[in-house]
Design a protein around this motif. Structure first.
Motif, PDB file in Angstrom:
ATOM      1  N   GLU A   1      -2.220  11.909  14.145  1.00  0.00           N
ATOM      2  CA  GLU A   1      -0.742  12.428  13.002  1.00  0.00           C
ATOM      3  C   GLU A   1      -0.251  11.081  12.422  1.00  0.00           C
ATOM      4  OE1 GLU A   1      -0.284  15.487  11.949  1.00  0.00           O
ATOM      5  OE2 GLU A   1      -2.208  15.987  12.312  1.00  0.00           O
ATOM      6  N   LEU A   2      -0.179  10.006  13.444  1.00  0.00           N
ATOM      7  CA  LEU A   2       0.633   8.817  12.650  1.00  0.00           C
ATOM      8  C   LEU A   2       0.160   8.115  11.399  1.00  0.00           C
ATOM      9  CD1 LEU A   2       0.697   6.464  16.075  1.00  0.00           C
ATOM     10  CD2 LEU A   2       2.001   8.385  15.338  1.00  0.00           C
ATOM     11  N   LYS A   3      -0.788   8.282  11.479  1.00  0.00           N
ATOM     12  CA  LYS A   3      -1.414   7.832  10.065  1.00  0.00           C
ATOM     13  C   LYS A   3      -0.861   8.821   8.997  1.00  0.00           C
ATOM     14  CE  LYS A   3      -5.174   7.522   7.288  1.00  0.00           C
ATOM     15  NZ  LYS A   3      -7.326   7.525   7.637  1.00  0.00           N
ATOM     16  N   LYS A   4      -0.373  10.046   8.835  1.00  0.00           N
ATOM     17  CA  LYS A   4       0.348  10.729   7.923  1.00  0.00           C
ATOM     18  C   LYS A   4       1.562  10.301   7.372  1.00  0.00           C
ATOM     19  CE  LYS A   4      -2.040  14.732   8.949  1.00  0.00           C
ATOM     20  NZ  LYS A   4      -2.413  16.417   9.382  1.00  0.00           N
ATOM     21  N   GLY A   5       2.070   9.320   8.665  1.00  0.00           N
ATOM     22  CA  GLY A   5       3.577   9.117   8.221  1.00  0.00           C
ATOM     23  C   GLY A   5       4.054   7.264   7.888  1.00  0.00           C
ATOM     24  N   ALA A   6       2.643   7.174   7.684  1.00  0.00           N
ATOM     25  CA  ALA A   6       2.677   5.419   7.611  1.00  0.00           C
ATOM     26  C   ALA A   6       2.189   5.514   6.160  1.00  0.00           C
ATOM     27  CB  ALA A   6       1.519   5.163   8.717  1.00  0.00           C
ATOM     28  N   ARG A   7       2.791   3.810   5.516  1.00  0.00           N
ATOM     29  CA  ARG A   7       2.469   3.304   4.329  1.00  0.00           C
ATOM     30  C   ARG A   7       1.462   2.331   4.021  1.00  0.00           C
ATOM     31  NH1 ARG A   7       7.309   2.820   0.477  1.00  0.00           N
ATOM     32  NH2 ARG A   7       9.391   3.764   1.736  1.00  0.00           N
ATOM     33  N   ASN A   8       1.253   2.481   5.608  1.00  0.00           N
ATOM     34  CA  ASN A   8      -0.233   1.032   5.817  1.00  0.00           C
ATOM     35  C   ASN A   8      -0.462   1.261   6.691  1.00  0.00           C
ATOM     36  OD1 ASN A   8       0.016  -0.191   2.544  1.00  0.00           O
ATOM     37  ND2 ASN A   8       1.654  -0.467   3.661  1.00  0.00           N
ATOM     38  N   THR A   9      -2.273   0.787   7.019  1.00  0.00           N
ATOM     39  CA  THR A   9      -2.916   0.334   7.536  1.00  0.00           C
ATOM     40  C   THR A   9      -2.748  -0.623   7.824  1.00  0.00           C
ATOM     41  OG1 THR A   9      -4.531   3.007   7.379  1.00  0.00           O
ATOM     42  CG2 THR A   9      -5.031   1.011   8.995  1.00  0.00           C
ATOM     43  N   VAL A  10      -1.899  -1.333   9.220  1.00  0.00           N
ATOM     44  CA  VAL A  10      -1.669  -1.971   9.864  1.00  0.00           C
ATOM     45  C   VAL A  10      -3.246  -2.932  10.324  1.00  0.00           C
ATOM     46  CG1 VAL A  10      -0.257  -3.926  11.260  1.00  0.00           C
ATOM     47  CG2 VAL A  10       0.467  -2.376   9.446  1.00  0.00           C
ATOM     48  N   PHE A  11      -3.939  -3.171  10.118  1.00  0.00           N
ATOM     49  CA  PHE A  11      -4.762  -4.056  11.002  1.00  0.00           C
ATOM     50  C   PHE A  11      -5.020  -5.167  11.384  1.00  0.00           C
ATOM     51  CE2 PHE A  11      -9.810  -5.589  10.780  1.00  0.00           C
ATOM     52  CZ  PHE A  11      -9.946  -4.548  11.705  1.00  0.00           C
ATOM     53  N   ALA A  12      -5.155  -6.082  11.473  1.00  0.00           N
ATOM     54  CA  ALA A  12      -5.033  -7.510  11.469  1.00  0.00           C
ATOM     55  C   ALA A  12      -4.375  -9.123  10.871  1.00  0.00           C
ATOM     56  CB  ALA A  12      -6.321  -7.875  12.409  1.00  0.00           C
ATOM     57  N   ASP A  13      -4.215 -10.170  11.355  1.00  0.00           N
ATOM     58  CA  ASP A  13      -3.743 -11.097  10.767  1.00  0.00           C
ATOM     59  C   ASP A  13      -3.978 -12.358  11.990  1.00  0.00           C
ATOM     60  OD1 ASP A  13      -3.000 -12.752   8.723  1.00  0.00           O
ATOM     61  OD2 ASP A  13      -1.069 -11.973   9.741  1.00  0.00           O
ATOM     62  N   GLY A  14      -4.007 -14.036  10.577  1.00  0.00           N
ATOM     63  CA  GLY A  14      -4.912 -14.813  11.651  1.00  0.00           C
ATOM     64  C   GLY A  14      -5.964 -14.865  11.272  1.00  0.00           C
ATOM     65  N   ASN A  15      -6.827 -15.847  11.992  1.00  0.00           N
ATOM     66  CA  ASN A  15      -8.100 -16.503  12.280  1.00  0.00           C
ATOM     67  C   ASN A  15      -8.627 -16.105  12.954  1.00  0.00           C
ATOM     68  OD1 ASN A  15     -10.803 -18.083  12.351  1.00  0.00           O
ATOM     69  ND2 ASN A  15      -9.690 -20.313  12.405  1.00  0.00           N
ATOM     70  N   PRO A  16     -10.293 -15.146  12.906  1.00  0.00           N
ATOM     71  CA  PRO A  16     -11.068 -14.523  13.629  1.00  0.00           C
ATOM     72  C   PRO A  16     -11.627 -15.500  14.034  1.00  0.00           C
ATOM     73  CG  PRO A  16     -11.002 -13.399  11.053  1.00  0.00           C
ATOM     74  CD  PRO A  16     -10.707 -14.779  10.823  1.00  0.00           C
ATOM     75  N   GLY A  17     -12.075 -16.145  14.228  1.00  0.00           N
ATOM     76  CA  GLY A  17     -12.227 -17.036  14.753  1.00  0.00           C
ATOM     77  C   GLY A  17     -11.620 -18.199  16.219  1.00  0.00           C
ATOM     78  N   ALA A  18     -10.412 -17.342  16.420  1.00  0.00           N
ATOM     79  CA  ALA A  18      -9.902 -17.794  17.062  1.00  0.00           C
ATOM     80  C   ALA A  18     -10.127 -17.536  18.922  1.00  0.00           C
ATOM     81  CB  ALA A  18      -7.385 -17.366  16.715  1.00  0.00           C
ATOM     82  N   ARG A  19      -9.522 -18.875  19.429  1.00  0.00           N
ATOM     83  CA  ARG A  19     -10.036 -18.488  21.075  1.00  0.00           C
ATOM     84  C   ARG A  19      -8.790 -17.673  21.671  1.00  0.00           C
ATOM     85  NH1 ARG A  19      -9.570 -24.279  23.641  1.00  0.00           N
ATOM     86  NH2 ARG A  19      -7.402 -24.718  22.825  1.00  0.00           N
ATOM     87  N   VAL A  20      -7.677 -17.149  20.947  1.00  0.00           N
ATOM     88  CA  VAL A  20      -6.715 -16.834  21.390  1.00  0.00           C
ATOM     89  C   VAL A  20      -7.220 -15.679  20.330  1.00  0.00           C
ATOM     90  CG1 VAL A  20      -4.375 -15.788  21.765  1.00  0.00           C
ATOM     91  CG2 VAL A  20      -5.350 -18.240  22.463  1.00  0.00           C
TER      92      VAL A  20
END
Length: 270
Positions: free
Chosen positions: A101-120
């Motif tokens: 249900e949270l999706k209905k009230g959200a403006r955006n789907t927040v997926f990720a940020d940064g470098n997918p090859g990161a160690r952390v």
């Protein structure tokens, strides 16, 4: 002759008497004895027996349709996450997932940020107002503090070098109303996506920041007790830390957060 004459005279006399009565208005013959019409008959007349007609058949009530089988959102999430073979696939699976249900009230789907090859890999709780507007995790005041904290040990989400990079995501991709804590059912629904996200990035270390990611990966809460103590999650080393938003409200806790950062730096050197 005498008898015949007498009969003829009696007949003519009776006929004359009858004619006189007709002229007087007599139109029916009465009995010798009086008749009381109010007397009930000895037996009441029987009414004719009418055969009972069968009642018209009532239409059968409509058969209620069988209820639709209840949908298990966790199983749907598991199937969608398992089918994702890349981060792009996983993002599309989240965009298509409509059980939360949270999706209905959200403006955006927040997926990720940064470098997918990161160690952390840093796993946060849920987007706030700024993250919901921009569509990236940790971009508000708490995100700015997070960037400064990890820059102090040489890590950045902007680094192209995987050894110095960070990859950041959240348990919840959609903002809860009023920035409330995610509910247990919402966390359970997103856990398959979180697990698949970590599998696809395959980090060397996981850092969970706050109670929500701690619950999602371990089933336990109590980040203030757990912070700073290394454990295992999804067959990887995991370090619990307090959320930067908590540090903004409690500046004295920054000393403990600095100790956690130094512990992370030492683990990466090992």
């Amino acid at each position: 002759m005498g008898i015949a004459t007498d009969i003829a005279e009696d007949w003519h006399a009776a006929l004359a008497a009858l004619a006189w009565q007709v002229d007087a208005g007599v139109d029916e013959v009465l009995g010798d004895a009086p008749l009381n019409r109010y007397d009930l008959p000895a037996e009441a007349p029987r009414l004719p027996v009418v055969a009972a007609q069968p009642a018209p058949a009532r239409p059968s009530p409509p058969v209620a349709a069988a209820p639709a089988p209840e949908v298990d959102p966790v199983r749907l999430a598991q199937a969608a996450a398992t089918a994702a073979q890349s981060l792009d696939d996983l993002r599309e699976a989240l965009l298509a997932f409509n059980q939360c249900e949270l999706k209905k009230g959200a403006r955006n789907t927040v997926f990720a940020d940064g470098n997918p090859g990161a160690r952390v890999l840093i796993l946060g709780e849920a987007p706030g107002r700024d993250e919901d507007l921009e569509g990236r995790p940790f971009v508000g005041r708490a995100g700015q503090l997070l960037d400064r904290m990890f820059a102090a040990i040489g890590l950045s989400r902007r680094s192209p070098d995987a050894r110095a990079a960070l990859y950041i995501t959240n348990v919840m991709p959609w903002r809860p109303p009023g920035n409330r804590d995610p509910e247990p059912g919402e966390i359970a629904m997103m856990r398959p996506f979180v697990e698949r996200h970590i599998e696809l990035v395959d980090p060397q270390v996981i850092v969970v920041m706050g109670n929500t990611p701690l619950i999602a990966l371990t089933g336990n809460r109590g980040i203030l007790r757990a912070r700073g103590t290394w454990t295992q999650a999804l067959n990887r080393p995991m370090l619990p830390m307090t959320h930067p938003a908590y540090l903004l409200r409690n500046p004295s806790a920054k000393r403990e957060a600095w100790a956690d950062l130094l512990s992370l730096k030492a683990r990466l050197r090992g």
